[in-house]
Design a protein around this motif. Structure first.
Motif, PDB file in Angstrom:
ATOM      1  N   ASP A  56       0.839  -1.196   0.000  1.00 26.66           N
ATOM      2  CA  ASP A  56       0.000   0.000   0.000  1.00 26.66           C
ATOM      3  C   ASP A  56       0.880   1.255   0.000  1.00 26.66           C
ATOM      4  O   ASP A  56       1.701   1.434   0.896  1.00 26.66           O
ATOM      5  CB  ASP A  56      -0.889  -0.021   1.258  1.00 26.66           C
ATOM      6  CG  ASP A  56      -1.793   1.208   1.313  1.00 26.66           C
ATOM      7  OD1 ASP A  56      -1.883   1.927   0.286  1.00 26.66           O
ATOM      8  OD2 ASP A  56      -2.394   1.450   2.375  1.00 26.66           O
ATOM      9  N   GLY A 110      -0.549   4.382  -0.564  1.00 28.22           N
ATOM     10  CA  GLY A 110      -1.439   5.543  -0.451  1.00 28.22           C
ATOM     11  C   GLY A 110      -1.865   6.100  -1.805  1.00 28.22           C
ATOM     12  O   GLY A 110      -2.234   7.266  -1.904  1.00 28.22           O
ATOM     13  N   GLY A 111      -1.773   5.287  -2.847  1.00 27.60           N
ATOM     14  CA  GLY A 111      -2.256   5.714  -4.168  1.00 27.60           C
ATOM     15  C   GLY A 111      -1.229   6.415  -5.036  1.00 27.60           C
ATOM     16  O   GLY A 111      -1.542   6.916  -6.111  1.00 27.60           O
ATOM     17  N   ALA A 148      -0.613   4.573  -8.519  1.00 27.28           N
ATOM     18  CA  ALA A 148      -1.798   4.706  -9.377  1.00 27.28           C
ATOM     19  C   ALA A 148      -1.925   6.126  -9.925  1.00 27.28           C
ATOM     20  O   ALA A 148      -2.236   6.316 -11.108  1.00 27.28           O
ATOM     21  CB  ALA A 148      -3.047   4.312  -8.594  1.00 27.28           C
ATOM     22  N   SER A 149      -1.641   7.127  -9.099  1.00 28.42           N
ATOM     23  CA  SER A 149      -1.820   8.487  -9.611  1.00 28.42           C
ATOM     24  C   SER A 149      -0.706   8.841 -10.601  1.00 28.42           C
ATOM     25  O   SER A 149      -0.934   9.557 -11.570  1.00 28.42           O
ATOM     26  CB  SER A 149      -1.935   9.496  -8.462  1.00 28.42           C
ATOM     27  OG  SER A 149      -0.664   9.895  -8.022  1.00 28.42           O
TER      28      SER A 149
END
Ligand SMILES: [Zn+2]
Length: 686
Positions: free
Chosen positions: A411, A413-414, A417-418
């Protein structure tokens, strides 16, 4: 991605075979190379074609002066150009020459079409002729007095003093720069293309959205296309180095007629290389192929009016886009030999990593037609802070701590993906040649990744045996964020991509790789990816680009003033000083120094302000009382001798940190001493 693969044919303007590649040229070749690499990384098929532009009077005269054939001159220059381009990692699919059979055949084919379309007409042209050199004189080979303001020694097309333009025949007392003789006016038939007949087509073509940058489209519409287009003079009488026009013996195509045809000729040459399955017809006679030209703003007229007119008249597809860029300035000024800012590509490569300039130019280049300023301090700061401090830092602060990446992506925290989602925005910036926007967006991703490094502190985790699992997860995240950034930077920094490939043990060949994290791979050995810019090397490059210091006056008998004529006046005017010991003398530290700047001080009557270099980083400011004897520009670049250990002295205009050694009585009679050639700044004078 759009799914379907685009086929693109991309060109840079052909460099002229009359000179070496310098940093100004590279603005164009670097951005074209980056754009082509970007297209291929995205899965499109882009072919990058270039060639040397070899014809014209300038090449003919230079070959004559050098006592060799044009073919020899052109071959040597092509080799040098290609070596320089390769040094900057500019990767052409083919680099040809306009002086080829392929180009000649295509010239003949396009010429026949222009004739067939009734676009060629003949008219007498009077031109200056040098009867000694037996050559018609292009404007640059004639000098004379400006007919408007009377300034002597001006070129045949315009006056540097009053900026007026005129015809070479209007010059007062014209002189051929080739032979020094007075040229005569001769008349000869020339062939013209009546480009006016294509004005409706050109008006429509240049105004199509996406074809040209808006400022270029508007400029053409408001200037050239607003009124009747003048016939284009495309022939030159013999002697001329170029292709003879088949139906006009004794006449040659003007160099600008065959230069753009060189794009096609070079493509044809490439297609015939052994093992190449490409066909010329599939590239240059195929509406599905996108033709993109990258050019400088100085040759817009040729590429947006003449060239499309020639293609249209001969039934070839037209360029999809002509991308125009501005010119290079260095530290806010035109490149200058005396300031050492006229830097050849080969000189740069002796001192600095090509990646620095590749990145710096892209970080500065927007999609508008603006000049690009190379600010040397900014280059150092940008490369060190962005590439070394932000990008390479991600790998160097994590890759040593792990041997293998985690099997599943932790993980983050994105963040991943961003950054994957930002790929489309970055691609859009590259596509529109807004390279600066692409670099800014990528560096913002690097900033976020570095925040995570600072927060997680992998070096601290490394010291806690119970946290090795967490350490591997943190490094897996950071190295994946690093890899995404390198994918996005691959068009600009192919060398970093190559090194990162070796580190990450996985290919970096497609833009799509930024979308999926890399897991479970064993890491390769960590090696240094990129060094910080060493300002000393940058200075050495500038130093090497300066003209040689003027040689010291020869000390030979029979010089202008014979030794016997040396009278005792100077000695009598200033008798010898009291005796001193060798120890007294060695207290004075005399050093060779180079004047790197010299300027007037407006309020000072006698002083010039000099900046001298003792080599490396060491410079001194010296106020010297030599204003009556020297103009600042006479001093810049030359070697002098200075008293280097003189106590600094506060003067009205600043602190003087030394003294320049000179002879003479003072006033206009001041003679600055120079060492013989070979001496270097920093050498002590004993
Ligand atoms: Zn003038």
């Amino acid at each position: 991605m759009t799914g379907s693969t685009r086929r693109l044919l991309v060109t840079s303007a052909l460099p002229y075979a009359n000179g070496h590649i310098h940093l100004g040229h590279l603005v164009e070749y670097l951005q074209t190379d980056v754009w082509v690499r970007f297209q291929n990384l995205r899965g499109n098929r882009a072919t990058y074609i270039c060639a040397d532009d070899t014809h014209g009077t300038a090449i003919m005269m230079r070959a004559r002066q050098e006592g060799r054939s044009e073919a020899e001159l052109v071959a040597a220059m092509s080799e040098a150009h290609q070596r320089d381009f390769a040094g900057f990692q500019i990767r052409f699919d083919h680099y040809g020459s306009t002086n080829s059979d392929h180009s000649r055949k295509l010239c003949e084919r396009i010429w026949a079409s222009l004739r067939g379309a009734g676009l060629i007409k003949e008219r007498e042209v009077t031109q200056l002729y040098d009867a000694e050199a037996k050559v018609f004189l292009a404007d640059r080979f004639v000098k004379g007095t400006c007919p408007k303001c009377g300034t002597p020694d001006q070129y045949g097309d315009s006056c540097e003093k009053c900026s007026s333009t005129y015809s070479a025949q209007d010059l007062i007392d014209p002189v051929s720069t080739l032979s020094g003789s007075k040229p005569e006016v001769r008349s000869s038939p020339h062939l013209f293309v009546e480009i006016e007949k294509l004005r409706p087509f050109l008006t429509e073509w240049t105004q199509e959205p996406g074809r040209l940058q808006p400022e270029i489209a508007n400029y053409l519409k408001g200037h050239f296309l607003a009124e009747e287009l003048r016939d284009w003079d495309v022939s030159r009488p013999a002697p001329y180095f170029g292709f003879e026009i088949p139906d006009a013996p004794g006449h040659y195509w003007y160099v600008w007629f065959d230069a753009p045809i060189g794009y096609m000729g070079s493509t044809a040459e490439w297609c015939e290389k052994p093992g190449n399955a490409e066909r010329f017809e599939d590239l240059w006679q195929n509406e599905a192929v996108e033709i993109h030209h990258f050019i400088g703003k100085d040759i817009v007229y040729f590429h947006t009016l003449f060239w499309p007119a020639m293609l249209k008249a001969s039934g070839f597809p037209l360029p999809k886009r002509v991308q125009v860029h501005g010119m290079l300035t260095v530290n806010g000024e035109k490149m200058s030999k005396s300031r050492g800012t006229f830097v050849l590509a080969s000189t740069y490569l002796k001192h600095l990593d090509p990646s620095y300039l590749r990145y710096y130019y892209m970080a500065k280049l927007g999609s508008r037609v603006e000049d690009l300023d190379l600010n040397l301090e900014e280059l150092v700061a940008k490369v060190n802070s962005d590439l070394v401090g932000k990008v390479v830092n991600l790998a160097s602060r994590t890759a040593r701590f792990v041997t293998e990446l985690s099997p599943s992506y932790p993980d983050d925290g994105g963040l991943f993906a961003s950054a994957a989602a930002a790929g489309d925005e970055i691609a859009d910036a590259y596509e529109s040649c807004d390279f600066a926007r692409a670099m800014r967006t990528i560096m913002a991703l690097a900033d976020r990744a570095n925040e995570l490094v600072d927060q997680k502190q992998p070096w601290a985790l490394k010291k806690q045996p119970e946290k090795l699992g967490e350490l591997r997860d943190v490094c897996t995240i950071i190295l994946n964020l690093y890899r995404q950034i390198v994918v996005y930077l691959t068009p600009v920094l192919p060398q970093l991509a190559e090194q990162s490939r070796a580190l990450l043990g996985a290919p970096l060949q497609s833009w799509e790789e930024a979308k999926t994290p890399l897991l479970s791979v064993k890491l390769g050995e960590f090696s240094h990816l990129m060094q910080r810019v060493d300002p000393k090397k940058l200075e050495a490059m500038i130093e090497e680009s300066k003209p040689e210091a003027p040689p010291a006056a020869p000390v030979t008998e029979g010089a202008a003033t014979p030794a016997l004529a040396d009278d005792g006046a100077a000695l009598a005017a200033e008798p010898l000083a009291a005796e001193c010991s060798i120890d007294d003398f060695t207290k004075v530290d005399l050093r060779v120094a180079r004047v790197i700047n010299a300027e007037h001080i407006p309020e000072a009557n006698k002083l010039l302000k000099l900046t001298v270099s003792l080599g490396g980083d060491t410079t001194r400011t010296i106020f010297a009382g030599i204003k009556a004897a020297y103009a600042p520009e006479q001093l810049i670049g030359r070697l002098v001798v200075v008293v280097a250990n003189l106590a600094p002295r506060k003067m009205k205009f600043g602190v003087s940190e030394g003294m320049v050694v000179a002879a003479g009585a003072g006033g206009k009679e001041v003679y600055v001493l120079s060492p013989d050639s070979g001496a270097k700044p920093g050498h002590r004078v004993h």
